[in-house]
Design a protein around this motif. Structure first.
Motif, short mmCIF file in Angstrom:
data_model
loop_
_atom_site.label_atom_id
_atom_site.label_comp_id
_atom_site.label_asym_id
_atom_site.label_seq_id
_atom_site.Cartn_x
_atom_site.Cartn_y
_atom_site.Cartn_z
N SER A 81 0.86 -1.17 0.00
CA SER A 81 0.08 -0.07 0.10
C SER A 81 0.90 1.03 -0.07
O SER A 81 0.38 2.34 0.28
CB SER A 81 -1.02 -0.02 1.04
OG SER A 81 -1.90 -1.04 1.25
N GLY A 82 2.03 1.20 -0.39
CA GLY A 82 3.13 2.33 -0.41
C GLY A 82 3.56 2.64 0.72
O GLY A 82 4.24 3.57 1.12
N THR A 83 3.51 1.90 1.97
CA THR A 83 4.11 2.12 3.35
C THR A 83 5.60 2.28 3.63
O THR A 83 6.16 2.84 4.22
CB THR A 83 3.67 1.33 4.32
OG1 THR A 83 3.85 0.02 3.98
CG2 THR A 83 1.90 1.56 4.39
N ARG A 89 -5.48 8.22 1.73
CA ARG A 89 -5.91 7.46 0.65
C ARG A 89 -4.51 7.30 0.01
O ARG A 89 -3.92 8.20 -0.33
CB ARG A 89 -7.12 8.19 0.13
CG ARG A 89 -8.29 8.15 0.66
CD ARG A 89 -9.49 8.44 -0.27
NE ARG A 89 -8.92 10.13 -0.77
CZ ARG A 89 -9.98 10.72 -1.78
NH1 ARG A 89 -11.19 10.17 -2.02
NH2 ARG A 89 -9.51 12.27 -2.10
N TYR A 90 -4.16 5.74 -0.51
CA TYR A 90 -3.37 5.55 -1.25
C TYR A 90 -3.12 6.63 -2.52
O TYR A 90 -2.11 7.12 -2.94
CB TYR A 90 -3.60 4.21 -1.81
CG TYR A 90 -2.33 3.80 -2.67
CD1 TYR A 90 -1.01 3.51 -2.37
CD2 TYR A 90 -2.47 3.48 -4.16
CE1 TYR A 90 -0.15 2.89 -3.35
CE2 TYR A 90 -1.57 3.05 -5.11
CZ TYR A 90 -0.32 2.64 -4.55
OH TYR A 90 0.47 2.09 -5.35
N ARG A 91 -4.32 6.72 -3.24
CA ARG A 91 -4.60 7.68 -4.39
C ARG A 91 -3.97 9.23 -4.10
O ARG A 91 -3.19 9.66 -4.97
CB ARG A 91 -5.67 7.81 -4.71
CG ARG A 91 -6.02 8.54 -6.09
CD ARG A 91 -7.70 8.86 -6.40
NE ARG A 91 -8.28 9.48 -5.51
CZ ARG A 91 -9.62 9.84 -5.33
NH1 ARG A 91 -10.20 9.15 -6.59
NH2 ARG A 91 -10.27 10.44 -4.35
N ASP A 92 -4.08 9.56 -2.95
CA ASP A 92 -3.63 11.01 -2.57
C ASP A 92 -2.18 11.00 -2.24
O ASP A 92 -1.48 11.80 -2.53
CB ASP A 92 -4.41 11.49 -1.41
CG ASP A 92 -5.93 11.60 -1.57
OD1 ASP A 92 -6.31 11.72 -2.84
OD2 ASP A 92 -6.74 11.60 -0.86
N PHE A 93 -1.76 9.77 -1.71
CA PHE A 93 -0.39 9.69 -1.32
C PHE A 93 0.56 9.52 -2.46
O PHE A 93 1.59 10.13 -2.62
CB PHE A 93 0.01 8.54 -0.40
CG PHE A 93 1.42 8.32 -0.25
CD1 PHE A 93 2.23 9.10 0.85
CD2 PHE A 93 1.88 6.99 -0.86
CE1 PHE A 93 3.37 8.74 0.64
CE2 PHE A 93 3.33 6.82 -0.45
CZ PHE A 93 4.00 7.67 0.36
N VAL A 94 0.20 8.68 -3.31
CA VAL A 94 0.66 8.64 -4.57
C VAL A 94 0.79 9.99 -5.32
O VAL A 94 1.87 10.20 -6.14
CB VAL A 94 0.09 7.44 -5.53
CG1 VAL A 94 0.80 7.31 -6.97
CG2 VAL A 94 0.50 5.93 -4.87
N ALA A 95 -0.24 10.77 -5.42
CA ALA A 95 -0.31 11.78 -6.08
C ALA A 95 0.70 12.97 -5.67
O ALA A 95 1.47 13.63 -6.57
CB ALA A 95 -1.51 12.29 -6.23
N ASP A 96 0.97 12.83 -4.34
CA ASP A 96 1.77 14.17 -3.70
C ASP A 96 2.20 13.55 -2.43
O ASP A 96 1.66 13.70 -1.50
CB ASP A 96 1.15 15.29 -3.50
CG ASP A 96 1.72 16.48 -3.03
OD1 ASP A 96 2.94 16.30 -2.95
OD2 ASP A 96 1.29 17.36 -2.69
N PRO A 97 3.31 12.46 -2.65
CA PRO A 97 3.95 11.96 -1.36
C PRO A 97 4.32 12.89 -0.16
O PRO A 97 3.98 12.82 1.08
CB PRO A 97 4.95 11.18 -1.81
CG PRO A 97 4.72 10.86 -3.23
CD PRO A 97 3.92 12.09 -3.75
N VAL A 98 4.95 14.02 -0.53
CA VAL A 98 5.45 14.96 0.54
C VAL A 98 4.51 15.62 0.74
O VAL A 98 4.31 16.00 2.17
CB VAL A 98 6.77 15.78 -0.40
CG1 VAL A 98 6.98 16.90 0.51
CG2 VAL A 98 7.99 14.90 -0.80
#
Length: 383
Positions: A91-93, A304-313
């Motif tokens: 999940s991007g963790t 949300r994973y979608r939000d994290f991937v769009a702008d991780p920082v």
């Protein structure tokens, strides 16, 4: 066939170290469970020797670790307001954890420290042989599991890599972490858990590694969603950032990524059965999150994973704000530079398909509809 004997392995570890105290009278029983599992796998001579070496190494490491805690003032080390990244595997963790570790005001665990914790690594010099040993171990691990560098490119840090929290209790014999059991040709497996005992050991490990070092904010990562009560019991001032991803994609990715690891270690894998086992284990987590009141604890920040991937920082900036922490310009700069220089596909693109799922995709979408609604997750489509 060589039969392993738990009592002999325990006695050998005590004799070789001159130490006796494992810090837990129930440990021999867990060692016996693991040994029974290995004996039932009918290992050949090479496999049995590798298993004995692995068990011996974990036992001696634990004996030395407990001896350190008996003779050094490690219990005086305060672990204050740690930050935890969590979410289901795939999940991007790990990226989230790697970025959090770029903040110079924070400290993350390193593999060499948890693989070879004694004596406490705080005073260790740059050429401490444990660093080189962990690097060599990781080269051997990646040689045994070639696909792992693709599905998890962060392994290129070798011994300086960032372990999950679960690795801190490898010598507790409750989980067969690949980074501890890579020499043994069996499928990895978990054994009966005691979350309170495991987080107590986790806390001891942080104290151990922090000893003599300037206190910093710990940034950690693990699969804590089913262990929240124990985590907050050990760290009542912790803050958690929890990434949520479409369960269908999570399950498909887990089957391929973890199946590759298990196949590489064991030499063979029943992929159909493995897919079924993965589905059963992971789907229980998604359903449990809907009924656990601690999931709504105000110390948890859901992303949300979608939000994290769009702008991780940007997502991390939101977590810092949630946790009441300043987000220094140097930290943001370091994180953005990390993203540029550490592309996720630097060793090739990890690929998977929902075709590996043993359950119809639409059936799973329907099953997890409540979870998606609870955390605002869209059905994820992949190109």
């Amino acid at each position: 066939m060589t039969v392993l004997d738990a009592d002999v392995l325990i006695a050998d570890a005590r004799e070789s170290t001159g130490l006796n105290d494992f810090g837990d009278d129930t440990l021999p029983g867990r060692v016996a469970l693991v040994v029974d599992r290995l004996n039932s796998a009918v290992l050949d001579g090479t496999g049995s020797r590798a298993a004995a070496r692995t068990i011996g190494g974990l036992l001696t490491s634990r004996l030395r670790f407990m001896a350190d805690h008996a003779c050094l003032p490690l219990a005086a080390e305060r672990i204050t307001a740690p930050l935890f990244a969590t979410g289901e595997p795939r999940s991007g963790t790990t990226l989230l954890h790697a970025l959090l570790a770029e903040d110079e005001d924070s400290r993350a665990l390193r593999f060499w420290e948890v693989m070879y914790p004694s004596p406490p690594p705080g005073p260790a010099v740059a050429d401490d042989p444990r660093r080189a040993q962990a690097d060599e171990d990781w080269r051997e691990i990646l040689g045994r599991i070639p696909p792992w560098i693709v599905s998890h490119p962060y392994n290129d840090l070798l011994g300086a890599g960032l372990p999950e929290c679960e690795r801190t209790w490898a010598f507790d014999f409750r989980a067969m972490n690949p980074s501890a059991w890579w020499r043994v040709p069996v499928k990895i497996q978990n054994f009966p858990q005691d979350h309170q005992a495991q987080y107590a050991l986790h806390h001891m490990m942080l104290q151990h590694i922090q000893y003599t070092r300037p206190p910093k904010r710990w940034v950690l990562k693990g699969f804590h969603g089913r262990r929240l009560r124990a985590l907050f019991g050990a760290y009542p001032d912790a803050r958690i950032v929890w990434v949520h991803r479409d369960p269908v994609q999570v399950l498909a990715s887990q089957i391929v990524a973890f199946g590759q690891i298990n196949e590489s270690l064991a030499g063979t894998l029943d992929w159909t059965q493995y897919a079924k086992d993965t589905i059963e284990g992971s789907r229980a987590n998604f359903h449990a999150y809907l009924t656990d009141p601690l999931v709504d604890d105000p110390r948890i920040h859901h992303v949300r994973y979608r939000d994290f991937v769009a702008d991780p920082v940007g997502a991390i900036g939101g977590f810092y704000e949630f946790a009441g922490l300043p987000f220094p310009a140097q930290a943001e700069k370091a994180m953005r530079e990390y993203l540029v220089t550490n592309r996720g596909d630097r060793y090739g693109k990890f690929t998977y398909s929902t075709d590996v799922l043993p359950v119809p995709v639409q059936q799973l979408h329907d099953e997890f509809a409540d979870y998606r609604d609870r955390f605002g997750i869209d059905v994820e489509t992949r190109r």
